[in-house]
Design an enzyme around this catalytic site. Structure first.
Site, short mmCIF file in Angstrom:
data_model
loop_
_atom_site.label_atom_id
_atom_site.label_comp_id
_atom_site.label_asym_id
_atom_site.label_seq_id
_atom_site.Cartn_x
_atom_site.Cartn_y
_atom_site.Cartn_z
N ASN A 209 0.83 -1.20 0.00
CA ASN A 209 0.00 0.00 0.00
C ASN A 209 0.87 1.26 0.00
O ASN A 209 0.53 2.25 -0.65
CB ASN A 209 -0.92 0.01 1.22
CG ASN A 209 -2.00 -1.04 1.14
OD1 ASN A 209 -2.41 -1.45 0.06
ND2 ASN A 209 -2.46 -1.51 2.29
N HIS A 259 -1.60 -6.64 6.00
CA HIS A 259 -2.77 -6.70 6.88
C HIS A 259 -2.39 -7.25 8.25
O HIS A 259 -3.18 -7.94 8.90
CB HIS A 259 -3.90 -7.52 6.27
CG HIS A 259 -4.53 -6.87 5.07
ND1 HIS A 259 -5.46 -7.48 4.28
CD2 HIS A 259 -4.32 -5.64 4.50
CE1 HIS A 259 -5.82 -6.68 3.30
NE2 HIS A 259 -5.12 -5.56 3.41
N TYR A 268 -0.42 -8.71 -2.57
CA TYR A 268 0.20 -7.46 -2.15
C TYR A 268 1.72 -7.48 -2.39
O TYR A 268 2.30 -6.46 -2.77
CB TYR A 268 -0.07 -7.20 -0.67
CG TYR A 268 -1.47 -6.72 -0.39
CD1 TYR A 268 -1.80 -5.37 -0.50
CD2 TYR A 268 -2.48 -7.60 -0.02
CE1 TYR A 268 -3.09 -4.93 -0.24
CE2 TYR A 268 -3.77 -7.16 0.24
CZ TYR A 268 -4.07 -5.82 0.13
OH TYR A 268 -5.34 -5.39 0.37
#
Length: 780
Positions: A209, A259, A268
């Site tokens: 992210n 996460h 990811y």
């Protein structure tokens, strides 16, 4: 022509790409930018276009040859349809895409923009198409992505997915955008993605992210001609370049967590690798170029974190989080994404790494016969296809085979074991790794994937868990697991990996070839507790279970295997073995009752039902083998041997030779085996104690191998990660130590070997994050 673009294609490409760069240069000049910034802005824009569209991929792909000509033509035809179908009066952009459409509309606009900018699409530089994209961006911004609007639903759409695609498309059609639309988009991005989102490395601003957020800010700076903003966006990448000790990120053992509790190389992780590979190219030679130390970190991730979880071209589901059942053959699609990222990264790597990685990817592509990689790339990513095709043609690049050995990623409770003809993967849960992840409606029945699920693939079975496995398999009978059959609700245990059990002893010891791995198991939403061990050897995996207890009022089962197949199963209960044709064998010393079931399961099937249920029509045959521990067992156990790829004669012979493996302990205190033919003794000590001539002063895992040359290797690990001191004694004469581990503080040799670990470079063995300490000795 060969060896480059056609002349007309180059001219079209140069015209469109130059137009976008000139608009950016004009904006930079208007903002008072220096000539150097004007030049740099043009470099950034051009490289971003090249690396994301693949126009430089392959260094020799002729865009006027197949499959590029047809692929580009299809892209152009699709863009033209969307241009002509854009509806002004439907309250949105297209009648078939109802707003807010966080994914489909921005992706369609980006596809149209790329068709406008790429050569050979038939609509390259088409003014009507450019104007349609510009109008679509602005209309979507006004109707959905407006500054001041309240973000609804998943934060990712508002801060990453939507702005990344809209900004990318806007850069490609900026000559049609106009100042008012450009300013409106910038204001919307500033509203939803303020620079404060990268102010702290925490929450949703970590790992992949973080790379995506920084990329959004960089594209925003490129569209705004904001030199200081570009510098801030790149600077915010800094926390990504380094190993972490907890939370999201990469660990020294190759684990990648996102996460907070979910192993995630497959989604990811590859997004992060792809993002960094792009930025290495885009920023090269600029004031914000990623320095050599950080580049070396990124390069090291390829073989440390990603290659171990890719087998014959597919990425193992155990590192895909909630995405496991997202699409048919999703594991192969994730493998292609990893391969594409590696080939892109190779363009920035030194020659040695580049050749090695290209050989690795070439081997994957040649061995993936379930979903041939090069043909899939034709449909999905022409840039990847060009790079891959170039590698496949290059006779100077030798295809690399699978690397035999064991990789234990203790910090993500995962293990991978490779041997000639087969590969196995193990998925566990711990106090830091959740049983499973579900969210956004995905993977709501993945409850038991962390209960010791043992995946394995033999020759010709690369699709074993690919096509509809997750939508049709009995979720209470995943291979290798020990589970309570208590019925669970969809999504039981909480979303986003919030399913960590209290177990700390999860991991094991490995010498790089063999391994002893264990899991102190706590059932999900259950009273189940058990101690499970797997001993990974040359042609077999020895599986032990002990201390199995539960008070759920339902049976507890250990699933020996659950194969998606209709192959013939032979069971010889008297001799203690079973064989599944074309797959492998199972040896059951002690001849416990082996339960079997052959069933055809449809999507949505419940345990024990054989009828078809309403679904999309996908059905699969399964052969299930399990051991029944009864209702509410108090101290049950098991012992079986899995032999991947074995034929019936090999399976029968192993069952007839019980001395091949000796179980030296199988209790809730310790579990261990001895294999004389391998010179191997391995014990998982759940508590301090002794077994098979090994004594440990604390909970640990020990694997000893005596070699034919008179040496032995002792591998010791602290899976709980909390020991400040550990002493291991091996009751065998030892003459001297040949190789020490830096954590070894005291040695006693003679009639027996004593090793004390307190740590020289660490504060203790526990600080090694579950990694094995290895000591080599000369036997006396």
């Amino acid at each position: 022509m060969r060896g480059g673009y056609g002349r007309r294609a180059l001219l079209r490409l140069g015209t469109v790409a130059a137009a976008g760069a000139l608009v950016g240069a004009d904006a930079a000049r208007a903002a008072g930018g220096s000539p150097e910034w004007v030049r740099l802005l043009g470099v950034l824009r051009r490289r971003w276009f090249e690396v994301t569209t693949g126009v430089t991929a392959g260094l020799g792909a002729d865009l006027e040859a197949e499959p590029y000509r047809s692929g580009l033509a299809r892209m152009g035809a699709e863009a033209a349809r969307h241009r002509d179908g854009m509806a002004a009066g439907v309250g949105g952009l297209w009648e078939d895409l109802a707003l807010p459409s966080y994914n489909a509309v921005p992706l369609r606009l980006l596809g149209m923009a790329r068709a406008y900018a790429l050569p050979g699409t038939g609509v390259t530089g088409d003014p009507a198409l450019g104007a349609a994209v510009a109008e679509g961006i602005d209309r979507y911004r006004r109707l959905v992505y407006a500054a001041g609007a309240e973000p609804v639903g998943n934060w990712w759409h508002w801060q990453i997915g939507v702005p990344l695609r809209l900004l990318d498309a806007a850069l490609l059609v900026e000559t049609h955008l106009g100042e008012a639309r450009r300013r409106g988009l910038l204001e919307a991005v500033d509203h939803f993605v303020p620079e404060s989102v990268v102010g702290a490395y925490s929450g949703t601003s970590t790992g992949a992210n973080r790379v995506d957020l920084c990329t959004v800010l960089l594209l925003r700076a490129m569209l705004a001609a904001d030199q200081a903003g570009a510098a801030r966006a790149v600077s915010a990448l800094s926390p990504v370049f380094g190993y972490v000790r907890d939370g999201d990120g990469f660990y020294r053992d190759g684990s990648f967590i996102q996460h907070t509790t979910v192993p995630y190389q497959g989604t990811y992780g590859v997004a992060l690798l792809t993002g960094l590979a792009r930025l290495l190219v885009v920023l090269r030679g600029t004031p914000w170029e990623i320095d050599d130390v950080r580049r070396r970190f990124v390069f090291g991730l390829v073989e440390r974190a990603f290659a171990p979880v890719v087998h014959d071209g597919f990425c193992m589901d155990m590192v895909a989080g909630r995405a496991v059942g997202r699409r048919a053959y999703g594991d192969h699609a994730r493998g292609r994404r990893i391969a594409a990222a590696i080939l892109l990264l190779a363009e920035s790597a030194p020659a040695a790494e580049r050749i090695r990685w290209q050989g690795m990817v070439k081997g994957w592509a040649l061995r993936d016969v379930s979903v041939p990689m090069v043909r899939a790339a034709e449909r999905e990513d022409l840039g990847f296809h060009a790079r891959l095709a170039a590698v496949l043609r290059d006779e100077g690049v030798a295809a690399v085979g699978e690397p035999y050995g064991h990789r234990l990623m203790a910090m993500s409770a995962r293990a991978v074991h490779r041997r000639p003809g087969w590969c196995a993967g193990l998925s566990m849960a711990s106090d830091r790794v959740g049983h499973y992840e579900h969210g956004n409606g995905e993977n709501r029945r993945g409850w038991h994937t962390g209960s010791g699920m043992l995946y394995w693939w033999g020759v010709g079975h690369g699709d074993q868990y690919s096509d509809g496995f997750w939508s049709t398999v009995d979720p209470y009978r995943l291979p290798g697991t020990t589970v309570s059959t208590k019925r669970l609700s969809d999504g039981a245990g909480g979303e986003w990996g919030e399913t960590c059990p209290p177990a700390r002893w999860v991991g094991g010891a490995t010498d790089g070839e063999y391994a002893a791995v264990g899991q102190h198991l706590y059932g999900l939403a259950s009273t189940l507790e058990a101690f499970k061990s797997w001993f990974f050897l040359d042609d077999a995996i020895v599986c032990l279970g002990a201390g199995i207890r539960c008070a759920d009022g339902v049976p507890v089962e250990t699933i020996v295997d659950n194969r998606r197949t209709d192959a013939r199963l032979v069971v010889d209960e008297a001799a203690g073995w079973a064989h599944l044709a074309g797959h492998g064998g199972y040896v059951l010393p002690g001849r416990p009752p082996l339960r079997t079931l052959r069933e055809r399961r449809a999507e949505g099937s419940r345990k024990g039902t054989r009828r078809r249920v309403a679904s999309s029509g996908k059905t699969h045959d399964y052969v299930t083998l399990w051991l029944d521990h009864g209702v509410d067992p108090r101290d049950s156990g098991y012992f079986y041997v899995l032999m991947p790829g074995a034929d019936p004669d090999q399976t029968r012979a192993r069952a007839a030779a019980p001395s091949w493996v000796e179980v030296v302990a199988n209790t809730a205190h310790r579990q261990g085996i001895r294999v004389p033919s391998l010179g191997l003794t391995a014990v998982n000590f759940w508590l301090p104690g002794s077994a098979a001539g090994l004594t440990a002063s604390g909970p640990c895992s020990v694997l000893v191998r005596a070699h034919a040359d008179g040496t032995a290797t002792i591998s010791v690990a602290d899976p709980r990660r909390d020991l400040r001191e550990l002493t291991v004694v091996w009751d065998r004469p030892v003459a001297r130590v040949l190789r020490r581990d830096p954590r070894l503080s005291a040695v006693a040799v003679g009639v027996r070997l004593g090793l004390t670990f307190t740590g020289l470079t660490f504060t203790g063995l526990g600080d090694a994050e579950g990694a094995s300490a290895r000591v080599t000795v000369r036997l006396g």
